[in-house]
Design an enzyme around this catalytic site. Sequence first.
Site, PDB file in Angstrom:
ATOM      1  N   CYS A 102     -34.397 -15.912  33.225  1.00 18.08           N
ATOM      2  CA  CYS A 102     -34.491 -17.628  33.868  1.00 18.08           C
ATOM      3  C   CYS A 102     -33.468 -17.826  32.532  1.00 18.08           C
ATOM      4  O   CYS A 102     -33.578 -18.091  31.568  1.00 18.08           O
ATOM      5  CB  CYS A 102     -35.543 -18.162  33.978  1.00 18.08           C
ATOM      6  SG  CYS A 102     -36.017 -19.841  33.423  1.00 18.08           S
ATOM      7  N   CYS A 143     -31.243 -24.761  36.410  1.00 25.00           N
ATOM      8  CA  CYS A 143     -30.697 -23.725  36.654  1.00 25.00           C
ATOM      9  C   CYS A 143     -30.288 -23.262  36.003  1.00 25.00           C
ATOM     10  O   CYS A 143     -29.074 -23.071  36.123  1.00 25.00           O
ATOM     11  CB  CYS A 143     -31.011 -23.247  37.639  1.00 25.00           C
ATOM     12  SG  CYS A 143     -31.263 -21.400  38.024  1.00 25.00           S
TER      13      CYS A 143
END
Length: 258
Positions: A197, A74
């Site tokens: 994101c 991530c």
Amino acid sequence: MTTTFYKYQGTGNDFIMIDNRSLFFPKEDQNLVAFLCSRRFGIGADGLILLENDASLDFKMVYYNSDGKEGSMCGNGGRCIVAFAKYLGIIDTTTQFMAVDGPHSASVNENWVRLKMQDVKELKSKPNALYLNTGSPHHVQFVSDLEKFNVAKEGSKIRYGIYGETGSNINFVEQVTGDTFRVRTYERGVEDETLSCGTGVTAVALAMHHLGKLKDNFAHIIALGGQLKVEFDFENDTYCKVHLNGEAKQVFKGEISW
């Protein structure tokens, strides 16, 4: 059990941070992670991140999606854990840490974090899209009128329809200027649109360069939660020296019992 937690956000992508250097957290308990990430019954977050000791680097990042399952890399979470390590006094202005996709280096200046991502060698063509892995799998697709686009519906359809149960993150893109792109992302594991994101905007920048829509070796990416900058070099058919740049901030600190 009662534990102290911290809440961080990077361009609206929010994470629960826990200092797990003593290894007290029950990592096998997916229901607990899902509960903590629940916006109705728990703290609320897109994911949970544990900071742990590493044998050779400054620390280790262990990331869980909001469904309770351990996730792939991530990018925004990586930037947030660097800010968290700085807050804890583990690092000063630079660091090297371990994540699920391997080692990363980063620098932090107040709330601004510059994170080095992994090299990318392969971009695959899909119907009206590109697929690449920037630490997490990403589908990048151009759409018109992005503001009105139904990201949750169409993202879910592509996520399962093309990529099956394992899935992929789905990014919908609109070009604003030569080096600026607007992006909305459907994230697997969250199973909904998120405000930002990090690995997704990284994938978008590289995909736009691959398609010839980006001439420079940097891109400004506008997500719903804010703006990020991606820098990279392209050498020997490989995207290298890829850096994700943006703000990462502590939102609050608290205690929770379970």
